[in-house]
Design a protein around this motif. Structure first.
Motif, PDB file in Angstrom:
ATOM      1  N   TYR A 103       4.940  -1.622   2.465  1.00 16.27           N
ATOM      2  CA  TYR A 103       5.398  -1.055   1.200  1.00 16.27           C
ATOM      3  C   TYR A 103       6.483  -1.931   0.578  1.00 16.27           C
ATOM      4  CZ  TYR A 103       7.695   2.281  -1.929  1.00 16.27           C
ATOM      5  OH  TYR A 103       8.266   2.893  -3.006  1.00 16.27           O
ATOM      6  N   TYR A 104       7.478  -2.304   1.377  1.00  7.15           N
ATOM      7  CA  TYR A 104       8.582  -3.091   0.835  1.00  7.15           C
ATOM      8  C   TYR A 104       8.156  -4.513   0.462  1.00  7.15           C
ATOM      9  CZ  TYR A 104      11.908   0.586   1.647  1.00  7.15           C
ATOM     10  OH  TYR A 104      12.587   1.775   1.583  1.00  7.15           O
ATOM     11  N   ILE A 105       7.248  -5.097   1.208  1.00  5.88           N
ATOM     12  CA  ILE A 105       6.745  -6.429   0.846  1.00  5.88           C
ATOM     13  C   ILE A 105       5.988  -6.354  -0.478  1.00  5.88           C
ATOM     14  CG2 ILE A 105       5.079  -8.231   1.496  1.00  5.88           C
ATOM     15  CD1 ILE A 105       5.969  -7.686   4.439  1.00  5.88           C
ATOM     16  N   LEU A 106       5.115  -5.360  -0.630  1.00  3.46           N
ATOM     17  CA  LEU A 106       4.388  -5.200  -1.892  1.00  3.46           C
ATOM     18  C   LEU A 106       5.346  -4.909  -3.045  1.00  3.46           C
ATOM     19  CD1 LEU A 106       1.294  -3.115  -0.761  1.00  3.46           C
ATOM     20  CD2 LEU A 106       1.276  -5.443  -1.636  1.00  3.46           C
ATOM     21  N   LEU A 107       6.331  -4.081  -2.797  1.00  3.53           N
ATOM     22  CA  LEU A 107       7.308  -3.763  -3.834  1.00  3.53           C
ATOM     23  C   LEU A 107       8.088  -5.010  -4.232  1.00  3.53           C
ATOM     24  CD1 LEU A 107       8.251  -1.269  -5.390  1.00  3.53           C
ATOM     25  CD2 LEU A 107      10.029  -0.985  -3.677  1.00  3.53           C
ATOM     26  N   PHE A 108       8.496  -5.798  -3.256  1.00  2.42           N
ATOM     27  CA  PHE A 108       9.230  -7.038  -3.529  1.00  2.42           C
ATOM     28  C   PHE A 108       8.378  -7.999  -4.347  1.00  2.42           C
ATOM     29  CE2 PHE A 108      10.363 -11.409  -2.478  1.00  2.42           C
ATOM     30  CZ  PHE A 108      11.717 -11.404  -2.801  1.00  2.42           C
ATOM     31  N   ILE A 109       7.133  -8.182  -3.934  1.00  2.00           N
ATOM     32  CA  ILE A 109       6.235  -9.086  -4.666  1.00  2.00           C
ATOM     33  C   ILE A 109       6.035  -8.595  -6.094  1.00  2.00           C
ATOM     34  CG2 ILE A 109       3.832  -9.883  -4.818  1.00  2.00           C
ATOM     35  CD1 ILE A 109       3.858  -9.982  -1.719  1.00  2.00           C
ATOM     36  N   ASN A 110       5.786  -7.303  -6.249  1.00  2.00           N
ATOM     37  CA  ASN A 110       5.543  -6.768  -7.583  1.00  2.00           C
ATOM     38  C   ASN A 110       6.782  -6.830  -8.471  1.00  2.00           C
ATOM     39  OD1 ASN A 110       2.841  -6.282  -7.294  1.00  2.00           O
ATOM     40  ND2 ASN A 110       3.073  -4.149  -6.763  1.00  2.00           N
ATOM     41  N   LEU A 111       7.940  -6.497  -7.927  1.00  2.00           N
ATOM     42  CA  LEU A 111       9.149  -6.494  -8.745  1.00  2.00           C
ATOM     43  C   LEU A 111       9.643  -7.901  -9.064  1.00  2.00           C
ATOM     44  CD1 LEU A 111      11.197  -3.519  -7.241  1.00  2.00           C
ATOM     45  CD2 LEU A 111      10.037  -3.597  -9.447  1.00  2.00           C
ATOM     46  N   ASN A 112       9.447  -8.844  -8.160  1.00  2.00           N
ATOM     47  CA  ASN A 112      10.021 -10.175  -8.358  1.00  2.00           C
ATOM     48  C   ASN A 112       9.037 -11.244  -8.825  1.00  2.00           C
ATOM     49  OD1 ASN A 112      12.783  -9.630  -7.597  1.00  2.00           O
ATOM     50  ND2 ASN A 112      11.932  -9.185  -5.594  1.00  2.00           N
ATOM     51  N   ILE A 113       7.755 -10.985  -8.711  1.00  2.00           N
ATOM     52  CA  ILE A 113       6.769 -11.972  -9.153  1.00  2.00           C
ATOM     53  C   ILE A 113       5.901 -11.409 -10.270  1.00  2.00           C
ATOM     54  CG2 ILE A 113       4.788 -13.378  -8.457  1.00  2.00           C
ATOM     55  CD1 ILE A 113       6.089 -13.489  -5.645  1.00  2.00           C
ATOM     56  N   VAL A 114       5.300 -10.248 -10.040  1.00  2.00           N
ATOM     57  CA  VAL A 114       4.372  -9.674 -11.018  1.00  2.00           C
ATOM     58  C   VAL A 114       5.123  -9.168 -12.247  1.00  2.00           C
ATOM     59  CG1 VAL A 114       2.631  -7.895 -11.380  1.00  2.00           C
ATOM     60  CG2 VAL A 114       2.700  -9.117  -9.214  1.00  2.00           C
ATOM     61  N   ARG A 115       6.244  -8.480 -12.045  1.00  2.00           N
ATOM     62  CA  ARG A 115       6.976  -7.926 -13.184  1.00  2.00           C
ATOM     63  C   ARG A 115       7.424  -8.988 -14.183  1.00  2.00           C
ATOM     64  NH1 ARG A 115      12.231  -4.181 -12.479  1.00  2.00           N
ATOM     65  NH2 ARG A 115      13.016  -6.096 -11.581  1.00  2.00           N
ATOM     66  N   PRO A 116       8.014 -10.116 -13.753  1.00  2.00           N
ATOM     67  CA  PRO A 116       8.393 -11.129 -14.757  1.00  2.00           C
ATOM     68  C   PRO A 116       7.191 -11.699 -15.526  1.00  2.00           C
ATOM     69  CG  PRO A 116       9.534 -11.544 -12.698  1.00  2.00           C
ATOM     70  CD  PRO A 116       8.551 -10.453 -12.433  1.00  2.00           C
ATOM     71  N   ILE A 117       6.067 -11.823 -14.843  1.00  2.00           N
ATOM     72  CA  ILE A 117       4.867 -12.321 -15.528  1.00  2.00           C
ATOM     73  C   ILE A 117       4.400 -11.310 -16.566  1.00  2.00           C
ATOM     74  CG2 ILE A 117       2.428 -12.928 -15.198  1.00  2.00           C
ATOM     75  CD1 ILE A 117       3.286 -14.036 -12.414  1.00  2.00           C
ATOM     76  N   LEU A 118       4.319 -10.030 -16.171  1.00  2.00           N
ATOM     77  CA  LEU A 118       3.905  -8.994 -17.117  1.00  2.00           C
ATOM     78  C   LEU A 118       4.883  -8.863 -18.281  1.00  2.00           C
ATOM     79  CD1 LEU A 118       2.584  -6.096 -14.858  1.00  2.00           C
ATOM     80  CD2 LEU A 118       1.267  -7.562 -16.369  1.00  2.00           C
ATOM     81  N   LYS A 119       6.184  -8.966 -17.993  1.00  2.00           N
ATOM     82  CA  LYS A 119       7.176  -8.882 -19.062  1.00  2.00           C
ATOM     83  C   LYS A 119       7.003 -10.028 -20.050  1.00  2.00           C
ATOM     84  CE  LYS A 119      11.488  -7.943 -18.025  1.00  2.00           C
ATOM     85  NZ  LYS A 119      12.762  -7.845 -17.279  1.00  2.00           N
ATOM     86  N   ALA A 120       6.722 -11.218 -19.557  1.00  2.00           N
ATOM     87  CA  ALA A 120       6.516 -12.367 -20.453  1.00  2.00           C
ATOM     88  C   ALA A 120       5.284 -12.157 -21.323  1.00  2.00           C
ATOM     89  CB  ALA A 120       6.387 -13.648 -19.635  1.00  2.00           C
ATOM     90  N   ILE A 121       4.233 -11.606 -20.735  1.00  2.00           N
ATOM     91  CA  ILE A 121       3.005 -11.338 -21.502  1.00  2.00           C
ATOM     92  C   ILE A 121       3.273 -10.296 -22.592  1.00  2.00           C
ATOM     93  CG2 ILE A 121       0.685 -10.332 -21.359  1.00  2.00           C
ATOM     94  CD1 ILE A 121       0.501 -11.645 -18.544  1.00  2.00           C
TER      95      ILE A 121
END
Length: 191
Positions: A103-121
């Motif tokens: 859970y924490y690994i997925l949360l970390f990946i999503n918050l720190n990698i996926v979220r900045p990409i989605l925010k830029a889009i």
């Protein structure tokens, strides 16, 4: 000692809360709304992916045995009767503890990698459509009202992230406390 740890955790939590409001103020309304929406999406995706990914990891074989079966073998060392409520509690605790790192690994990946990409889009989609901001010398100046709304939007964003980060731990602690409070009612085998 425990009180000192909780005091430090409280201070850290309130400092992060204050920083969240400050960053919301600096971001302004539009960026804070985007931040909140993208945070909700990536947290939801992390929650949805936790069980499938955890079940994949739980099936990994170590010396020909799955991780859950290796941990379950050690239950026999504390002499639990088969089919008892205690076995169900302990198995639930083992499963929860195994899901926690996933859970924490997925949360970390999503918050720190996926979220900045989605925010830029999303920012790219809504670029140059801002209201409540004034262009001054080629730069966009965010109004104080927009900043105030951004600070207000930062509060639910902080609450969501805080809840998502702490709730699994509180769940496991609650399950462990429930086991310890009801140990007299649970069926333990005699040595």
């Amino acid at each position: 000692m425990i009180n000192t740890i909780f005091l430090i955790l409280d201070i850290v939590m309130w400092a992060i809360f204050a920083l969240s409001i400050l960053f919301g103020f600096l971001r302004g309304q539009k960026k804070s709304i985007i931040h909140l929406a993208v945070t909700i999406v990536v947290v939801f995706v992390a929650i949805l992916l936790t069980n499938p990914v955890a079940s994949i990891f739980s099936k990994i074989k170590i010396n020909g045995k799955s991780l859950i079966s290796l941990l379950s073998e050690n239950i026999d060392q504390i002499n639990l009767e088969d089919g008892s409520v205690a076995v169900e509690y302990v198995n639930a605790l083992i499963t929860a503890v195994l899901r926690l790192p996933v859970y924490y690994i997925l949360l970390f990946i999503n918050l720190n990698i996926v979220r900045p990409i989605l925010k830029a889009i999303v920012k790219g989609i809504f670029k140059n459509r801002s209201r409540g901001s004034v262009e001054k010398e080629g730069k966009i100046k965010i109004s104080i009202a927009s900043r105030g709304i951004g600070a207000a939007i930062a509060v639910p964003a902080f609450i969501i992230v805080f809840f998502v980060i702490t709730s699994p731990i509180f769940g496991i602690v609650g399950l462990a406390e429930n086991i310890s409070e009801n140990k007299d009612q649970l069926s333990f085998a005699e040595n």
